[in-house]
Design an enzyme around this catalytic site. Structure first.
Site, PDB file in Angstrom:
ATOM      1  N   ASN A  83       0.833  -1.212   0.000  1.00  0.00           N
ATOM      2  CA  ASN A  83       0.000   0.000   0.000  1.00  0.00           C
ATOM      3  C   ASN A  83       0.868   1.263   0.000  1.00  0.00           C
ATOM      4  OD1 ASN A  83      -2.554   1.241  -0.013  1.00  0.00           O
ATOM      5  ND2 ASN A  83      -2.441   1.632   2.187  1.00  0.00           N
ATOM      6  N   ASP A 112       8.264  -8.776   3.294  1.00  0.00           N
ATOM      7  CA  ASP A 112       6.972  -8.993   3.947  1.00  0.00           C
ATOM      8  C   ASP A 112       7.208  -9.466   5.385  1.00  0.00           C
ATOM      9  OD1 ASP A 112       4.403 -10.392   4.664  1.00  0.00           O
ATOM     10  OD2 ASP A 112       3.919  -9.777   2.614  1.00  0.00           O
ATOM     11  N   SER A 116      -5.054   1.145  17.649  1.00  0.00           N
ATOM     12  CA  SER A 116      -6.049   2.090  17.143  1.00  0.00           C
ATOM     13  C   SER A 116      -7.149   2.310  18.173  1.00  0.00           C
ATOM     14  CB  SER A 116      -6.655   1.489  15.872  1.00  0.00           C
ATOM     15  OG  SER A 116      -7.821   2.175  15.510  1.00  0.00           O
ATOM     16  N   TYR A 150     -10.839  -5.924  11.035  1.00  0.00           N
ATOM     17  CA  TYR A 150      -9.681  -5.034  11.205  1.00  0.00           C
ATOM     18  C   TYR A 150      -9.459  -4.741  12.692  1.00  0.00           C
ATOM     19  CZ  TYR A 150      -7.018  -0.729  11.615  1.00  0.00           C
ATOM     20  OH  TYR A 150      -6.103   0.219  12.022  1.00  0.00           O
ATOM     21  N   LYS A 156      -6.390  -5.846  15.513  1.00  0.00           N
ATOM     22  CA  LYS A 156      -5.618  -4.962  16.409  1.00  0.00           C
ATOM     23  C   LYS A 156      -5.756  -5.435  17.864  1.00  0.00           C
ATOM     24  CE  LYS A 156      -3.933  -2.146  13.433  1.00  0.00           C
ATOM     25  NZ  LYS A 156      -2.502  -2.136  13.156  1.00  0.00           N
TER      26      LYS A 156
END
Ligand code: NAD
Ligand code: UFG
Length: 358
Positions: A42, A65, A131, A155, A159
């Site tokens: 990305n 990676d 987050s 997502y 986390k």
């Protein structure tokens, strides 16, 4: 930073991405050395080149990676790292619902592989990109670090899963120092206008959407809901300038260095950081309409918008308690909503197509 720790080396996974590039600059300015490890899933080499130009030296960049243990092994064998900042991960909530295995594989399995390699090479200082999403729908505001955690999408679950892994790791072995920085809503760009957020497709997040409307790449903003119980009915978030966020990472490493130094001095009892979650936000809430208005003022552009239904999974309000960051790290956000809009606008108007300059 303490003088005898000058040039400690940090591995920055995901360092070619939005927050990673800004953090590399902040690390350099604070006197840290670093190596960037990113698979460019990305991001782009152009971002790395721009950071090199901004800091006036070539960045040591390895395309790799985090799930590739052999590749990581070579990196750890070739360098003596003081610690790792772990940005590498996938971050699109909607995509995570469609492709949960991809998200768990990348964000959870990848982090385990990285931690295993750190353990093998006895690198025990770790700063993780967590987050505010781990708080789900908060029970009270501002949100402090002891608030209940719950997530509804893959997502967020990824986390939260990593946070649980870090907690277990800290319990198993007190030589680990594991800081989870819980970011609120990062926005803005480097004041030079040379680096910023470069979404691949139509942006999911508010600020890049507004800025693409401002440069006429998108026709109008849809505001997801105007019936929340907030100041004007639209969602409220804690927007934080990405360069403030970058400084938060430097402060976290300065803190880890200080602990190491105290331990090595032999004058204090050995101190273990363990698992330490810390919010990075401004502590202030801004509504969607307030952000639209601030961006319009700064850019001189009209931002046409329409109200639409609420977006599934969205919460009304979210802003951070920032006391812990101030107390432990001596860090607090300095930049205003106007700064965030100005810097986003500079980047977006200088580079309407982001890093794609072809
Ligand atoms: P980004 O996508 O710009 O940066 C992430 C970088 O990680 C990219 O350069 C990508 O190529 C790289 N990457 C992804 N998977 C990888 C892998 N398997 N191996 C190596 N490199 C890999 O995202 P960002 O906005 O800079 O976010 C950085 C981190 O912060 C992410 O972990 C994200 O989940 C977290 N975060 C971001 C936000 C936000 O709103 N931007 C909010 C909270 C947390
Ligand atoms: N919004 C709109 N229109 C848009 C985009 C967003 O009205 O086109 C609204 C949302 O409804 C919300 C606010 O703008 O009220 C902020 O939305 P964002 O998508 O910019 O940010 P979120 O708070 O939903 O989520 C972001 C990241 C998550 C991260 C979370 C907390 O996308 O990954 O911040 O850090 F977990």
């Amino acid at each position: 930073m303490l003088e005898n720790f000058m040039k400690n080396k940090i591995l920055v996974t995901g360092g070619a991405g939005y927050i990673g590039t800004h953090t590399c600059i902040a690390l350099h300015e604070a006197g840290y050395d670093f190596v960037v490890y990113d698979n460019l899933f990305n991001s782009s080499r152009e971002a790395i080149n721009r950071v090199s130009t901004l800091i006036g030296q070539t960045i040591e960049f390895i395309e790799g990676d985090i799930r590739d243990a052999e590749s990581l092994k070579q990196v750890f064998a070739a360098h003596h790292f003081f610690g790792v900042i772990h940005f590498a991960g996938l971050k699109a909530v909607g995509e995570s619902v469609a492709k949960p295995l991809m998200y768990y594989n990348n964000n959870v399995s990848g982090t385990i592989t990285l931690l295993e390699m750190m353990s093998e090479y006895d690198v025990k200082n770790f700063v993780f990109s967590s987050s505010a999403t781990v708080y789900g729908n908060p029970e009270s505001l501002p949100i402090d670090e002891s608030s209940k955690r719950s997530c509804t999408n893959p997502y967020g679950q990824s986390k939260l899963a990593v946070e649980h892994i870090l907690e277990d790791l800290a319990v198993s072995d007190d030589s680990w120092n594991l800081i989870a920085l819980r970011y609120f809503n990062p926005v803005g760009a480097h004041p030079s206008g040379q680096i910023g957020e470069d979404p691949n497709d139509i942006p999911n997040n508010l600020m890049p959407y507004i800025s693409q409307v401002a440069v006429d790449k998108l026709e109008k903003l849809s505001i997801f809901g105007n019936d929340y119980s907030t100041v004007d009915g639209t969602g409220v978030r804690d927007f934080i300038h990405v360069t403030d966020l970058a400084q938060g990472h430097v402060a976290a490493f300065d803190y880890l260095e200080k602990q190491t130094r105290l331990n090595e001095s032999g004058t204090t009892q050995q101190y273990s950081v363990g698992f330490l979650p810390i919010n990075l936000g401004t502590g202030k809430g801004t509504s969607v309409l307030e952000l639209v208005s601030a961006f319009s003022d700064v850019s001189g552009q009209a931002i046409p918008y329409q109200f639409t239904d609420r977006r599934a999974g969205d919460i009304a309000s979210c802003y951070a308690s920032v006391d812990k960051a101030k107390m432990l790290l001596g860090w607090q956000a300095e930049l205003s909503i106007t700064d965030m809009c100005q810097d986003t606008w500079r980047w977006q108007s200088m580079y309407p197509n982001g890093y794609d300059v072809s």
